[in-house]
Design an enzyme around this catalytic site. Structure first.
Site, short mmCIF file in Angstrom:
data_model
loop_
_atom_site.label_atom_id
_atom_site.label_comp_id
_atom_site.label_asym_id
_atom_site.label_seq_id
_atom_site.Cartn_x
_atom_site.Cartn_y
_atom_site.Cartn_z
N CYS A 38 0.84 -1.18 0.00
CA CYS A 38 0.00 0.00 0.00
C CYS A 38 0.89 1.24 0.00
CB CYS A 38 -0.94 0.08 1.19
SG CYS A 38 -2.14 -1.23 1.25
N ARG B 299 3.96 -0.44 -4.68
CA ARG B 299 3.63 -0.94 -3.35
C ARG B 299 2.27 -1.64 -3.30
NH1 ARG B 299 6.92 1.51 0.34
NH2 ARG B 299 5.55 0.83 1.97
N ASN C 204 -1.56 1.99 5.74
CA ASN C 204 -0.72 0.90 5.25
C ASN C 204 -0.36 0.05 6.47
OD1 ASN C 204 2.80 0.89 4.35
ND2 ASN C 204 1.33 -0.73 4.15
#
Ligand code: F6R
Length: 604
Positions: A2, A27, A97
């Protein structure tokens, strides 16, 4: 995993956030979302798919906003589960995240709230809104971070408050200020265009940016105290990340390997003298009695190769561990253990946790890392950087071979300090190492020899990769490359182990890739090839030039130049990277962003 990008300042922020998210797409790329603070409230944009696919998006008059590119952990890929997430009154918006492990338990605190998504993230805005009944926005966030268990980095905005708040515990986050503009991101690379200095946020820290006063405050939520923090410089010359005229980043990165190896060599070797640019005392290498290498995935394979080198040349016992296993195993460690942590990204959650576990037990940690300013390079006692430059393709290639090079230099350094190799021996090894880029260039220039193999086998469903000695980890790496980008099931084995199980899989449809170079196991591997041929299997061999015997046995041969046995992995791995690449391309796979994967694995 993330990517988070947030901005508050004088510019219209939609374009800035999209640019930031595009550079963070490695990511996670399941879905994306942006929340923008306008005069009328919050405008939310969310979509399933890649942020790089955005072609046209309506401008919004907003000067503060948060964005996210997702790699799903909790809840399938859908617009509803994509970030930002909000509270029931649609007042607080959060991008996150990591994993909130106690999200379910915490729901008891906000009874009555209806959860619309299946994510662990949604609890954060709901809790912030809950505490805001009595507290200010920053005070409410402080209460929330005290309750969360697990790894997280998040940024929150409030419809009715101008401040931008970020907190970190285990997942990366950095920030920078350039004039009256403030940026928060999951990585430094996306901030390079704005400043060459950054605020490095540590675990247990939170920041509050006030766009009215243009000031930022920091808070340690473990010790519950305000802290002071200054920006620190970072290396913006890390390298460019243009795709150039290559069809994929992965192909570019495979082709760049000779150049990156030369750079890594030149940075660390001066006139046949190995000089690392770090603060570890040379005596450390003399006094330790054991090395434990910790890493994940491809970096773990580099560690397995180094085990052969360190044991045979530096005569030091080595164990190579998956970082994820090591951290929970209560390993026996002491001041005499040197941990070598290997990571391209420098952000892999399991490797970071392994480093911390080792340090708790008194061990020193030397890391090998590709990203300056990354968490692993900052928490380790010392770091040697690979000079691969940004690696964008999710499948690691140039990071792997530069890791190998640094590991070989460390081996020689060790052997010298421990008086096991003479200067003459070391010079000799270094001369061979310095020749590798040219030899690798030859392998790359003959990439066309792989095309007929790809054409005959791109529809296969299974493949076996076999090698021995230093090339056993290369067999593992070849299998990993193929499965992750082409989705063909592949397994790597030491060649001699074939008889203990995998041989049952051999039939006229299954290709077996043998690394069969002229080393001490050559004859044995030839026998293994005979065993496969006796069962009608298909043999693809990676062999040395002018090997006449192999050409009579194997169905296909990919020839590579000769080097000393120790350094052969640098040359044997390249045909396997190319084979995986061409097969995946022929199958129409999304090579740089394979399904379900992400470049930086920041969750356990
Ligand atoms: C495979 C691959 C992964 C990484 C692993 C560790 O091609 O890239 O297996 O090697 O996720 O990542 P780093 O090296 O960043 O710690």
């Amino acid at each position: 995993m993330c990517g988070i990008f947030a901005y508050s300042g004088e510019e219209k922020c939609l374009g800035i956030i999209i640019t930031g998210l595009k550079s963070l797409e490695y990511r996670g790329y399941d879905s994306w979302g942006i929340a923008l603070k306008t005069n009328k409230g919050i405008t939310l944009k969310k979509k399933v798919g890649k942020v790089s696919e955005i072609v046209d998006i309506r401008e919004v008059q907003a000067r503060t906003g948060i964005g996210h590119t997702r790699w799903a952990t909790h809840g399938k890929v859908s617009v509803v589960n994509s970030h930002p997430h909000t509270d029931s009154a649609k007042k607080i918006y959060v991008v996150h995240n990591g994993i909130i492990e106690n999200a379910e338990e915490l729901k008891d605190l906000v009874q009555g709230d209806v959860f619309y998504s299946k994510t662990d993230t949604e609890i954060i805005p709901k809790l912030i809104a809950h505490f805001q009944k009595t507290d200010t926005f920053p005070e409410a966030v402080k209460k929330v971070v005290g309750l969360l268990k697990g790894n997280f980095a998040f940024v929150a905005i409030d419809r009715d408050d101008d401040q931008l708040i970020a907190a970190r515990n285990g997942s990366p986050i950095v920030a920078t200020q350039s004039g009256n503009n403030f940026y928060i991101s999951s990585d430094l690379q996306s901030l390079i265009q704005y400043s060459d200095r950054a605020y490095f946020i540590n675990d247990g820290e939170m920041l509050v940016y006030n766009p009215v006063t243009k000031s930022v405050e920091f808070y340690d939520f473990i010790k519950k105290v305000s802290i002071k923090k200054k920006t620190q410089p970072y290396d913006i010359n890390y390298g460019n990340s243009d795709q150039g005229s290559y069809k994929h980043y992965m192909l570019k990165e495979i082709f760049e390997q000779p150049e990156k190896l030369s750079t890594t060599y030149n940075v660390n070797v001066n006139d046949f003298d190995i000089q690392f640019n770090y603060d570890l005392e040379p005596s450390l290498f003399k006094n330790i009695d054991r090395v434990v290498i910790i890493a994940c995935g491809t970096s773990w394979h580099a560690g397995l190769v180094a085990e052969y080198w360190l044991e045979s040349l530096a005569k030091i016992p080595v164990e190579v561990e998956y970082a994820s296993e090591f951290r929970y195993r209560n390993p026996v460690l002491s001041e005499k253990t040197l941990i070598i942590a290997i990571s391209q990204s420098g952000e892999t959650a399991d490797t970071i946790a392994g480093i911390k576990e080792a340090q708790k037990n008194g061990a020193q940690v030397l890391s090998i890392c590709n990203v300056p300013g990354s968490t692993i390079s900052r928490v380790s006692n010392a770091t040697v950087f690979t000079q691969a430059g940004p690696e964008i393709g999710v499948a690691s290639t140039k990071a792997f071979t530069t890791q190998l090079e640094v590991l070989f230099l460390i081996t020689l350094y060790f052997a010298k300090i421990r008086e096991l190799l003479s200067d003459k021996d070391i010079t000799n090894y270094l001369k061979n190492l310095a020749e590798i880029p040219d030899k690798m260039e030859k392998v790359i220039s003959q990439a066309a020899q792989i095309i007929p193999i790809m054409e005959s086998h791109y529809t296969t469903t299974n493949a076996l990769f076999l090698g021995r000695g230093v090339n056993y980890p290369i067999a593992l790496e070849g299998a990993l490359k193929l499965k992750e980008i082409s989705y063909i099931h592949a397994e790597g084995y030491p060649a001699a182990e074939m008889k203990h199980g995998p041989i049952a899989l051999i039939d006229r449809n299954m290709p077996t890739v043998f690394i069969c170079i002229k080393d001490q196991s050559y004859e044995k591997v030839l026998s293994n090839i005979q065993e496969v041929k006796a069962r009608d299997g298909i043999v693809i061999a990676v062999a040395n030039v002018n090997d006449k015997r192999i050409s009579k046995l194997a169905d296909y041969v990919i020839y590579i130049p000769i080097t000393i046995e120790e350094l052969s992995p640098f040359l044997t791995v390249v045909p396997l990277q190319l084979l995986a690449y061409y097969i995946a391309d022929r199958r129409g796979c999304d090579i740089d962003k394979p399904r379900n994967l992400a470049k930086s694995v920041t969750v356990e």
